[in-house]
Write a protein that holds these residues in place. Structure first.
Motif, PDB file in Angstrom:
ATOM      1  N   TYR A 149       0.757  -1.111  -0.039  1.00  0.00           N
ATOM      2  CA  TYR A 149      -0.026   0.201   0.073  1.00  0.00           C
ATOM      3  C   TYR A 149       0.905   1.408  -0.050  1.00  0.00           C
ATOM      4  O   TYR A 149       2.096   0.939  -0.314  1.00  0.00           O
ATOM      5  CB  TYR A 149      -1.027  -0.023   1.324  1.00  0.00           C
ATOM      6  N   PHE A 160       2.424  -5.797   8.706  1.00  0.00           N
ATOM      7  CA  PHE A 160       1.228  -6.481   9.666  1.00  0.00           C
ATOM      8  C   PHE A 160       0.969  -7.518   9.035  1.00  0.00           C
ATOM      9  O   PHE A 160       0.731  -8.120   7.717  1.00  0.00           O
ATOM     10  CB  PHE A 160       0.068  -5.463   9.210  1.00  0.00           C
ATOM     11  N   GLY A 188      -3.841  -8.749  11.493  1.00  0.00           N
ATOM     12  CA  GLY A 188      -4.568  -7.493  12.350  1.00  0.00           C
ATOM     13  C   GLY A 188      -3.119  -7.035  13.405  1.00  0.00           C
ATOM     14  O   GLY A 188      -3.677  -6.359  14.354  1.00  0.00           O
ATOM     15  N   GLU A 189      -2.154  -7.571  13.287  1.00  0.00           N
ATOM     16  CA  GLU A 189      -1.159  -7.280  14.188  1.00  0.00           C
ATOM     17  C   GLU A 189       0.179  -6.897  13.591  1.00  0.00           C
ATOM     18  O   GLU A 189       0.418  -7.236  12.443  1.00  0.00           O
ATOM     19  CB  GLU A 189      -0.802  -8.455  15.155  1.00  0.00           C
ATOM     20  N   ARG A 190       0.947  -5.772  14.289  1.00  0.00           N
ATOM     21  CA  ARG A 190       2.174  -5.253  13.754  1.00  0.00           C
ATOM     22  C   ARG A 190       3.095  -6.463  13.900  1.00  0.00           C
ATOM     23  O   ARG A 190       3.363  -7.102  15.121  1.00  0.00           O
ATOM     24  CB  ARG A 190       2.741  -4.092  14.243  1.00  0.00           C
ATOM     25  N   ASN A 250       7.573  -7.886  13.002  1.00  0.00           N
ATOM     26  CA  ASN A 250       8.847  -7.305  12.770  1.00  0.00           C
ATOM     27  C   ASN A 250       9.586  -8.299  11.917  1.00  0.00           C
ATOM     28  O   ASN A 250       8.998  -9.284  11.554  1.00  0.00           O
ATOM     29  CB  ASN A 250       9.434  -7.093  14.084  1.00  0.00           C
ATOM     30  N   SER A 255       0.884  -7.263   4.927  1.00  0.00           N
ATOM     31  CA  SER A 255       0.480  -6.012   4.423  1.00  0.00           C
ATOM     32  C   SER A 255       1.794  -4.769   4.842  1.00  0.00           C
ATOM     33  O   SER A 255       2.383  -5.250   5.662  1.00  0.00           O
ATOM     34  CB  SER A 255      -0.628  -5.162   5.147  1.00  0.00           C
ATOM     35  N   LEU A 282       3.190  -1.210   4.509  1.00  0.00           N
ATOM     36  CA  LEU A 282       2.823   0.252   4.383  1.00  0.00           C
ATOM     37  C   LEU A 282       4.020   0.970   4.846  1.00  0.00           C
ATOM     38  O   LEU A 282       4.647   0.967   5.658  1.00  0.00           O
ATOM     39  CB  LEU A 282       1.508   0.424   5.083  1.00  0.00           C
ATOM     40  N   ILE A 293       4.300   4.330   7.409  1.00  0.00           N
ATOM     41  CA  ILE A 293       3.077   4.593   8.433  1.00  0.00           C
ATOM     42  C   ILE A 293       2.711   6.266   8.387  1.00  0.00           C
ATOM     43  O   ILE A 293       3.386   6.946   7.489  1.00  0.00           O
ATOM     44  CB  ILE A 293       4.024   4.689   9.802  1.00  0.00           C
ATOM     45  N   LEU A 353      -3.610   1.476   6.641  1.00  0.00           N
ATOM     46  CA  LEU A 353      -2.986   1.052   7.721  1.00  0.00           C
ATOM     47  C   LEU A 353      -3.812   0.365   8.912  1.00  0.00           C
ATOM     48  O   LEU A 353      -3.328  -0.432   9.426  1.00  0.00           O
ATOM     49  CB  LEU A 353      -2.322   2.448   8.271  1.00  0.00           C
ATOM     50  N   ALA A 388      -4.967  -2.933   8.271  1.00  0.00           N
ATOM     51  CA  ALA A 388      -3.778  -4.189   8.415  1.00  0.00           C
ATOM     52  C   ALA A 388      -3.678  -4.230   9.795  1.00  0.00           C
ATOM     53  O   ALA A 388      -3.160  -5.108  10.331  1.00  0.00           O
ATOM     54  CB  ALA A 388      -2.445  -3.521   7.889  1.00  0.00           C
ATOM     55  N   GLY A 389      -3.716  -3.265  10.683  1.00  0.00           N
ATOM     56  CA  GLY A 389      -3.448  -3.154  12.148  1.00  0.00           C
ATOM     57  C   GLY A 389      -4.500  -3.417  13.173  1.00  0.00           C
ATOM     58  O   GLY A 389      -4.466  -3.560  14.148  1.00  0.00           O
ATOM     59  N   GLY A 390      -5.654  -3.816  12.230  1.00  0.00           N
ATOM     60  CA  GLY A 390      -6.932  -4.166  12.917  1.00  0.00           C
ATOM     61  C   GLY A 390      -7.483  -3.043  14.068  1.00  0.00           C
ATOM     62  O   GLY A 390      -8.091  -3.369  14.972  1.00  0.00           O
ATOM     63  N   GLU A 412      -4.905   6.324  -0.930  1.00  0.00           N
ATOM     64  CA  GLU A 412      -4.321   5.908  -2.216  1.00  0.00           C
ATOM     65  C   GLU A 412      -5.419   5.936  -3.307  1.00  0.00           C
ATOM     66  O   GLU A 412      -5.084   6.418  -4.494  1.00  0.00           O
ATOM     67  CB  GLU A 412      -3.644   4.575  -1.996  1.00  0.00           C
TER      68      GLU A 412
END
Lengths: 84, 623, 390
Positions: free
Chosen positions: A11, A57, A60-62, A64, A76, A78, A80, B248, B251-253, B274
């Motif tokens: 994205y 991600f 649904g969680e970040r 690393n 995903s 992206l 930030i 964002l 993706a991060g819920g 976008e």
């Protein structure tokens, strides 16, 4: 070694910066990797090292770069942002 | 053109009942203790307004303060603050707004405005350096926000105006300044209750100069460099506006889906920044002056319209399961013209959709369908049919019809578009935010999810972090400048930029209170000091933030706010989402106890006398 | 005693109270032809080990608990009830035991409607007949109980479901289920229960049967409240729980009074708990009734409130007034732990008028215009109601 499928969705205009031709936001980039591969290696193997500075991600969680993938997943990637 | 060096310190006090005005000079001490903007506006009402008054009655007041940076050309300073007692929540509400009005008021020679009383007939105010003219607004009554501004802007530099929603006392009616809004808490209804249709200011009569020009230019250059060098301010915001958050958050819920039952949705990318940038060929349409450039406009179905902000897209899009950007833009346009808060409108409609689904409320609204939403929005603005109930917000509706567990509001204010089940610190921030479920009090999700510096699902350190963010945001809103400057001004400093990420993460997760002390926030006080000429250090700056935050809490406590109100909707505390890998409950009580401790509140959430004294908040002075 | 021209009184709840009363449950269920109950409760009761106590009490009775549903929250929603109903059916249960406060009991009553009628749609029960055949239903009050557990009412998603049949078959009051609570948490439900009992016996429609229940409830509360608050004996805690449970039966048999209507409206408008509003308004409503209606506050009230000695020592004409004084004393005595004026509750004054307006229409005939506001105004500063028609 068992293979798993990683779907990498880009994205924030990253697909344009990386000049990926015919990128489809619904299907993303599909990468086949060995089970237990780290995210760092997944993006290195697929030639997308430039992405390593961005946020990832999954589920649904970040996550690393050291996150290991034991089963097929959608990731995903992206740039930030701040807030609304 | 005449010049004002520093700040004029002059406030116009307008009495609508008597159709008179007087000039109030802000005491030097108040300026130092509260800086300006939100801080001073709150202080002025604290001294003037008794607790327990009716928000839609004659006794309620609106205080506007432009802050000291506006007009000096400091980056992102094109904003002003307004404070009043909210008819939606019954407690104080403070809003920050862009648009031309702030600049026009300040360059007319006034730092702020206090409006009190109630006019018998519709009026609008015309402000210039000589004072106020009370002009007849009978012809303007019934006009939308944009047309009203057009009509009265012929002899002025900028105007504030309400639309039909404000006139009809919709509890979440807002006030427009150009395409920007004093959005939350129903300030439009307060103006409507006073029969005040608009306020315009002549502007361009004074030039504002900083006291220390050299220091100011130096700070300004540093600020501009930071903004232009930061990925968030010069990247995501500039390219895609606040809607960069859609993908964002998906993706991060954090994205609200179907009245906060889910945190992600497969179609969310269709309403992302976008997608809209490409589809609507967007260009900038921002506050002035602005260096970040997050506001965008675009060609939507042949019309040049403002692109909806993220909160609108989240609450009127994904939260209603509507993923058509054109439809969302239509809803946004109606709210813009009628003068209504899109967050509360979206949250209330989502409640109505779910209540209809459960048979508690009769309407034709349903999730995933845009049919009838435009009509309901217009009905709300005109208080017709079901709009009469929905105009009171979801708290009222759920108390009347049932469904309190899925009325997503805190203290009566509908929640912004970040689901706290994906970022527990944000849950605390919503619960304790002074004006209700507000996302601008502290953006914990930024550190927890976007930057990934804190564990999103832990309660550790969240209280200290939320306190710090509240303090800094309150201080920024008192300067006043845009809160988005927090990203470049903090993240581009040497320590934050070059510290190894694991070290930062370790510090933030285990000792956020200590870690925050090392954050360099010097740029904001530098800008303030250069304009005013007085020294202001970093600690003093953060202390102002704490003072403003606690003052607002003191005022709210006098209206009956206590621990019982610092909570989250039942759904967010007790229901789990399918998108989460584990069932996790927000540990609100633990975070709340710690938060009260670090803030210096007692167990019931009331500021201790010692805290109030330490922050130099004096007893109410009748002015 | 006051006997109206016509009255009816209904109660189907048996109260089983005392040490080891939980052990009677298997026997009681069997006598109602039930063998497999679903226990419906909230997380707090589970955390406090109350469900475990019940399971232990089942001991070697030979019966089993079909399932435990602990998803009830402070606000009872239709979704919670539906989830519980699905569990009830999946485990083949045939009866219901509710452990906890009113939200658990409300959910249990609604669950009973769903499972007894084999449906998933609560909305079809808009008006309920009085001759339904429902599953056996036992309530076990805990320290969270407000008295509504034993009433004829259930409130789900803000909707009221009311029928005589919704009363529980048995209320089992066992001291093991009454855990120690904070002082305010003990006082508020008790004062609310007392407010409702006092209201019931000071209405024009008060009848001898309901009066005797109401007096019993008031006496149990007044005698045991102070002791229970100060961490008193098992006897006082049990006495208080009995008083609260009986108040539910009284409340179900009395028309809604102006005090509880005002407390409800005020709670909705200010976000304060119903218990707190009811407790603050209790003496002021009574004071207003004394000064504005001739017969409603009878001298008999002094007996349960102040005890036999003070009752006998008072002249017959003074008893009504002294009863009101005694109620004022009890509530004011609690000021150390709870606010006793609307001002202390930080309720803005402008809300009083709109609250009074919302309630007034229903009571205008009885008390005339302005009565509701007079009660609220006097409760605002804690002053006595001034004037009156008398």
């Amino acid at each position: 070694m068992e293979d798993i499928i990683i779907t990498l969705k880009l994205y924030s205009g990253l697909e344009k910066e990386l000049k990926i031709p015919d990128y489809n936001v619904n299907s993303g980039v599909i990468i086949k990797v060995n089970k237990g591969t780290k995210l760092k290696n997944i993006i290195a193997d697929s030639g997308l090292q430039k992405l390593s500075g961005y946020a990832f991600f999954s589920g649904g969680e970040r996550i690393n770069l050291r996150t290991k993938f034991m089963e097929s997943a959608e990731i995903s990637c992206l740039k930030i942002s701040g807030g609304g | 053109m005449q010049e004002i060096t520093g700040t004029s310190n002059r406030i116009l006090e307008v009495n609508l009942t008597k159709k008179s005005f007087s000039v109030y000079e802000v005491p030097k001490e108040d300026l130092k203790l509260y800086l300006g903007g939100k801080g001073l506006a709150l202080k002025m009402l604290y001294d003037r307004m008794e607790p327990g008054i009716d928000p839609l009655g004659e006794d309620n007041m609106i205080a506007i303060h432009t802050g000291v940076l506006l007009g000096t050309g400091a980056p992102c300073s094109g904003r002003f603050a307004a404070v009043t007692k909210s008819p939606l929540t019954g407690i104080m509400t403070s809003c920050s707004c862009g648009g031309a009005f702030g600049m026009a008021l300040k360059t007319s020679g006034w730092d702020g405005l206090i409006v009190k009383g109630k006019s018998n007939t519709p009026v609008y105010l015309y402000v210039d350096s000589k004072g106020v003219e009370f002009r007849d607004a009978k012809k303007l009554w019934g006009m939308d926000t944009q047309k009203t501004q057009e009509e009265i802007s012929k002899d002025s530099g900028g105007a504030l105006a309400i639309g039909p929603a404000g006139e009809n006392l919709v509890l979440y009616a807002n006030v427009a300044s150009g395409h920007r809004f004093l959005g939350r808490g129903g300030m439009g209804a307060v103006m409507g209750s006073k029969n005040l249709k608009a306020i315009s200011a002549k502007g361009k009569e004074f030039k504002i100069l900083p006291v220390n020009q050299k220091k100011f230019e130096k700070a300004k250059k540093k600020a501009t460099d930071y903004i232009n060098g930061n990925d968030i301010s010069a990247g995501s915001y500039r390219n895609f506006g606040t809607n960069a958050n859609v993908n964002l958050n998906n993706a991060g819920g954090l994205l609200p889906v179907r009245n906060f039952t889910g945190g992600t949705h497969g179609e969310a990318h269709k309403i992302s920044g976008e997608e809209m940038a490409e589809k609507f060929k967007t260009s900038y349409s921002t506050c002035k002056p602005c260096t970040i450039l997050c506001g965008h406009k675009g060609n939507i179905n042949g019309q040049m319209r403002q692109i909806p902000e993220y909160e609108t897209v989240g609450l009127m899009g994904s939260n209603l399961e509507i993923f058509d950007p054109v439809k969302i833009s239509d809803f946004n346009e109606i709210c813009t013209l009628m003068g209504m808060d899109t967050i509360t409108a979206g949250g209330t409609i989502a409640w109505a959709m779910e209540a209809t689904e459960r048979g508690l409320f009769k309407s034709d609204l349903k999730f995933g369908s845009a049919d009838g939403v435009c009509e309901v929005l217009k009905d709300i603005a005109h208080m017709k049919g079901i709009g009469k109930d929905l105009a009171m917000g979801s708290r009222y509706c759920s108390k009347k019809y049932g469904g309190e567990d899925f009325a997503i509001q805190v203290k009566g204010l509908e929640m912004a578009a970040y689901d706290p089940r994906g970022a527990f610190g944000q849950g605390l921030s919503y619960a304790v935010a002074n004006r209700g479920a507000c996302h601008l009090s502290a953006t914990a999700f930024g550190l927890e999810v976007y930057l990934g510096l804190m564990d999103a699902y832990s309660y550790r350190s969240k209280a200290s972090m939320v306190k710090y963010q509240e303090d800094i945001y309150s201080a920024i809103n008192s300067l006043q400048t845009c809160v988005f400057t927090v990203f470049p001004y903090e993240l581009e400093t040497l320590l934050m930029k070059y510290s190894p990420r694991p070290v930062l993460k370790f510090m933030m997760n285990l000792m956020a209170g200590v870690a925050m002390r090392f954050v360099d926030v010097s740029l904001w006080p530098e800008l303030w000091s250069a304009v005013i000429g007085n020294r202001l250090g970093m600690t003093a700056f953060l202390r102002v933030g704490a003072r403003v935050q606690v003052l607002e809490r003191v005022m709210n406590c006098a209206e009956g706010i206590s621990r019982k109100d610092d909570t989250l909707p039942d759904r967010l505390l007790n229901e789990f989402r399918k998108c989460d890998s584990k069932e996790r409950a927000i540990p609100l009580e633990k975070m709340l106890n710690r938060y009260y401790f670090v803030r210096g509140f007692d167990k019931n959430g009331i500021p201790k006398e010692r805290t109030v004294r330490r922050l130099k908040i004096k007893k109410r002075m009748a002015v | 005693m006051q006997i109206p021209d016509y009255f009816k009184f209904f109660n189907k709840t048996r109260i089983v109270s005392g040490k080891k009363s939980l052990e009677n449950i298997p026997y009681e269920l069997q006598s109602m032809d039930a063998v497999k109950p679903l226990v419906i409760t909230d997380k707090r009761s589970v955390d406090e080990g109350l469900v475990k106590i019940l399971i232990d009490a089942y001991g070697d009775s030979g019966l089993v608990i079909g399932a435990v549903f602990d998803g009830v929250t402070a606000y009872t929603s239709a979704k919670t009830v539906l989830d519980a109903a699905r569990l009830f059916r999946a485990r083949g249960c045939d009866s219901i035991i509710s452990i906890g406060g009113e939200s658990c009991a409300f959910a249990a009553k609604a669950l009973n409607l769903l499972v007894s009628h084999k449906t998933e749609d609560l909305l079809q029960f808009d008006s309920l007949p009085d001759n339904m055949h429902l599953c056996p239903f036992i309530v076990i009050p805990t320290s969270d109980s407000s008295g509504r557990e034993t009433s004829t009412r259930s409130v789900i998603d803000g909707r009221i479901y009311e029928s005589d049949e919704l009363m529980p078959d048995i209320a089992v009051i066992d001291p093991r289920m009454l855990k120690k609570r904070g002082k305010a948490e003990t006082i508020l439900p008790a004062l609310r229960a007392m407010a409702e009992a006092v209201e019931a016996c000071t209405e024009d429609a008060a009848n001898p049967m309901n009066d005797s229940f109401a007096f019993a409830s008031i006496q149990l509360i007044c005698e045991n409240l102070a002791a229970a608050v100060n961490g008193g004996s098992v006897k006082s805690v049990l006495g208080l729980a009995n008083g609260i449970a009986i108040s539910g039966i009284v409340w179900s048999n009395a028309p809604e009074g102006i005090g509880s209507a005002l407390a409800e409206e005020l709670a909705v408008r200010t976000g304060n708990s119903r218990e707190l509003c009811a407790a603050v308004l209790l003496p002021h409503t009574l004071d207003y009734k004394l000064k504005n209606t001739k017969k409603s506050v009878r001298g008999e009230l002094l007996l349960p409130v102040a005890g036999i000695d003070r009752y006998c020592a008072a002249a017959e004409t003074e008893r009504g007034l002294l009863g009101v004084e005694a109620v004022f004393e009890i509530v004011k005595g609690m000021n150390k732990y709870i606010p006793v004026t609307l001002k202390e509750l930080n309720i803005p004054r402008y809300i009083l008028e709109s609250t009074a307006e919302a309630v007034e229409d229903s009571f205008a005939k009885q008390y005339g215009k302005g009565g509701a506001l007079m009660i609220l105004e006097s409760a605002y500063n804690g002053e006595r109601v001034s004037g009156g028609k008398k």
